[in-house]
Design a protein around this motif. Structure first.
Motif, short mmCIF file in Angstrom:
data_model
loop_
_atom_site.label_atom_id
_atom_site.label_comp_id
_atom_site.label_asym_id
_atom_site.label_seq_id
_atom_site.Cartn_x
_atom_site.Cartn_y
_atom_site.Cartn_z
N GLU A 85 40.35 33.95 38.62
CA GLU A 85 41.28 33.68 39.72
C GLU A 85 42.59 34.46 39.54
N ILE A 86 43.07 34.58 38.31
CA ILE A 86 44.30 35.34 38.07
C ILE A 86 44.08 36.80 38.44
N MET B 91 38.03 28.56 46.75
CA MET B 91 38.42 28.43 45.37
C MET B 91 37.68 27.27 44.72
N GLN C 286 45.50 45.27 50.21
CA GLN C 286 46.16 45.28 51.51
C GLN C 286 46.70 46.65 51.85
N ARG D 211 41.86 38.00 40.48
CA ARG D 211 41.63 38.10 41.92
C ARG D 211 42.95 38.08 42.68
N LYS D 212 43.90 37.26 42.23
CA LYS D 212 45.21 37.19 42.90
C LYS D 212 46.02 38.46 42.66
N ARG D 213 45.84 39.09 41.51
CA ARG D 213 46.55 40.35 41.22
C ARG D 213 46.02 41.48 42.08
N GLU D 214 44.76 41.47 42.44
CA GLU D 214 44.16 42.56 43.20
C GLU D 214 44.51 42.51 44.68
N LYS D 215 44.90 41.37 45.21
CA LYS D 215 45.15 41.24 46.64
C LYS D 215 46.20 42.21 47.17
#
Length: 57
Positions: A38-39, A1, A49, A41-45
């Motif tokens: 970054e927002i 990050m 999975q 990217r965190k939503r796509e995690k």
């Protein structure tokens, strides 16, 4: 990050050679772009999975 942050800011500081009067705008834009990146990217995690479960035939 932290590497991504410095990459975004680094490109903003490189713009001083091209946009001398707009340096502050370039830095602010880079910071906003980093935060949005970054927002997203965190939503796509959670979707990543699940693997192929989202694909239905």
């Amino acid at each position: 990050m932290f590497a991504a942050f410095f990459l975004h800011i680094g490109f903003a500081f490189i713009s001083v050679f091209f946009l001398k009067d707009y340096m502050a705008f370039a830095v602010v834009s880079a910071i906003v772009f980093f935060v949005v990146d970054e927002i997203l990217r965190k939503r796509e995690k959670p979707e990543q999975q699940t693997g192929m479960s989202a694909v239905q035939m």
